[in-house]
Design an enzyme around this catalytic site. Structure first.
Site, PDB file in Angstrom:
ATOM      1  N   GLU A 161      -8.986  -9.448   4.760  1.00  0.00           N
ATOM      2  CA  GLU A 161      -9.360  -8.071   4.427  1.00  0.00           C
ATOM      3  C   GLU A 161     -10.781  -8.021   3.873  1.00  0.00           C
ATOM      4  OE1 GLU A 161      -6.496  -5.852   2.152  1.00  0.00           O
ATOM      5  OE2 GLU A 161      -7.883  -4.210   1.785  1.00  0.00           O
ATOM      6  N   LYS A 166       4.848 -11.163   3.409  1.00  0.00           N
ATOM      7  CA  LYS A 166       3.413 -11.411   3.213  1.00  0.00           C
ATOM      8  C   LYS A 166       3.138 -11.509   1.715  1.00  0.00           C
ATOM      9  CE  LYS A 166       0.091  -8.063   3.629  1.00  0.00           C
ATOM     10  NZ  LYS A 166      -0.485  -8.075   2.258  1.00  0.00           N
ATOM     11  N   ASP A 186       6.036  -6.785   2.496  1.00  0.00           N
ATOM     12  CA  ASP A 186       4.957  -7.201   1.591  1.00  0.00           C
ATOM     13  C   ASP A 186       5.542  -7.480   0.206  1.00  0.00           C
ATOM     14  OD1 ASP A 186       2.323  -7.782   1.162  1.00  0.00           O
ATOM     15  OD2 ASP A 186       1.618  -5.713   1.233  1.00  0.00           O
ATOM     16  N   SER A 225       0.837  -1.204   0.000  1.00  0.00           N
ATOM     17  CA  SER A 225       0.000   0.000   0.000  1.00  0.00           C
ATOM     18  C   SER A 225       0.872   1.254   0.000  1.00  0.00           C
ATOM     19  CB  SER A 225      -0.940   0.005   1.214  1.00  0.00           C
ATOM     20  OG  SER A 225      -0.221  -0.209   2.407  1.00  0.00           O
TER      21      SER A 225
HETATM   22  O1  KIV Z   1      -0.321  -3.333   1.911  1.00  0.00           O
HETATM   23  C1  KIV Z   1      -1.095  -3.238   2.869  1.00  0.00           C
HETATM   24  O2  KIV Z   1      -1.254  -2.186   3.491  1.00  0.00           O
HETATM   25  C2  KIV Z   1      -1.859  -4.408   3.251  1.00  0.00           C
HETATM   26  C3  KIV Z   1      -2.848  -4.247   4.354  1.00  0.00           C
HETATM   27  C4  KIV Z   1      -4.116  -3.764   3.791  1.00  0.00           C
HETATM   28  C5  KIV Z   1      -3.027  -5.506   5.109  1.00  0.00           C
HETATM   29  O3  KIV Z   1      -1.699  -5.439   2.668  1.00  0.00           O
END
Ligand code: KIV
Length: 293
Positions: free
Chosen positions: A188, A119, A90, A52
């Protein structure tokens, strides 16, 4: 050589033990060094260097354009804050979809940048990617429900699991990710009852964002929860501060002071002794016949 203080992040067994036993797990996104320091000082358990960042700090329209190089740069900035929180890097869109080998190589890049875990979004073939990364010794957090990287396929940024069929698929996917070795799962934008059902069906902790209070933990995006993003927000967002207004107020005050001459004031300027100033002015006069006495 400088010795860095040993960093002691929250461990995976500590996170696992928080399932069902309360206190709930607290995760926030952060994308830079000062934010990670503040999150750590505030006592959050996990910091997600979310993709994000794409729309919140890099100016893209969605998470999709974020590149591995950008994710690595942001993850390393967060890691240099040496937070007590466990860092979750992420995996950007395109960094793990093609093959298990790609997924492992890119997860390794995030770990080398300072993440403690990674993640990734999705199940099915992505469960195989999760299994491969776990097999390489890297902890993996899953992400199901509304997975923004595949929002187009899901029909937009909409809540998921709202039919019996899709809720059953969500549960099956969650079990698949647990079996693949994920240490936790982000849910989510799913109905609260489904968030609770998935949480109760799994032995790993769930972390909800728009998945109701039954999850083992909650995550929000930094810019949403602190009021830096000020437009319309998803239903699940709660604003805990109004930092956007505060930043604007500070910048307007600075601009007004500069324009009126109120800044810099006497207390902001450096001094030079009378003697040194006289000598300097004498040098000026000597070097430039036009200088006034
Ligand atoms: O990238 C992000 O902020 C996310 C959250 C919404 C869990 O994956």
């Amino acid at each position: 050589m400088t010795q860095l203080r040993a960093r002691e992040p929250l461990t995976l067994p500590e996170i696992a033990a928080m399932k069902g036993a309360g206190p709930k797990i607290v995760m926030v996104t952060a994308y830079d060094h000062p934010s990670a320091r503040l999150a750590s000082e505030a006592g959050v358990d996990l910091i997600l260097v979310g993709d994000s960042a794409g729309n919140n700090v890099l100016g893209y329209e969605s998470t999709v354009p974020e590149t591995m190089d950008e994710a690595v740069m942001l993850t390393s900035a967060v890691a240099r804050a040496r937070p007590r929180a466990l860092i979750v890097g992420d995996m950007p869109f395109g960094s793990f979809q093609a093959s298990d080998a790609d997924a492992v190589a890119n997860a390794v890049r995030l770990i080398k940048a300072g993440a403690d875990s990674v993640k990734l979004e999705g199940a099915g073939p992505m469960a195989s990617r999760a299994r491969a990364i776990v097999g390489a010794g890297i902890p993996v957090m899953g992400h199901l429900g509304l997975t923004p990287q595949s929002a187009t396929k899901l029909g937009g940024m909409k809540a998921q699991g709202r039919t019996a069929r899709s809720a059953s698929q969500l549960l099956a996917d969650s079990r698949e990710l647990e079996a693949a070795g994920c240490f936790s799962l982000v849910l989510e934008s799913v109905p609260a009852r489904i968030g609770t059902a998935v949480t109760e069906a799994l032995t790993i902790p769930t972390i909800g964002i728009g998945a109701g209070p039954g999850c083992d933990g909650q995550v929000l995006v930094w810019h949403d929860l602190l009021g830096i993003n000020e437009g319309p927000a998803p239903r699940f967002v709660k604003r805990y501060a109004d930092i956007g207004s505060e930043i604007r107020r500070g910048l307007q005050a600075f601009a007004a002071d500069v324009r009126s001459g109120a800044y810099p004031g006497e207390e902001h300027v450096y001094k030079i002794s009378r003697e040194e100033l006289d000598a300097f002015e004498a040098e000026l006069r000597a070097g430039d016949g036009s200088a006034k006495a």
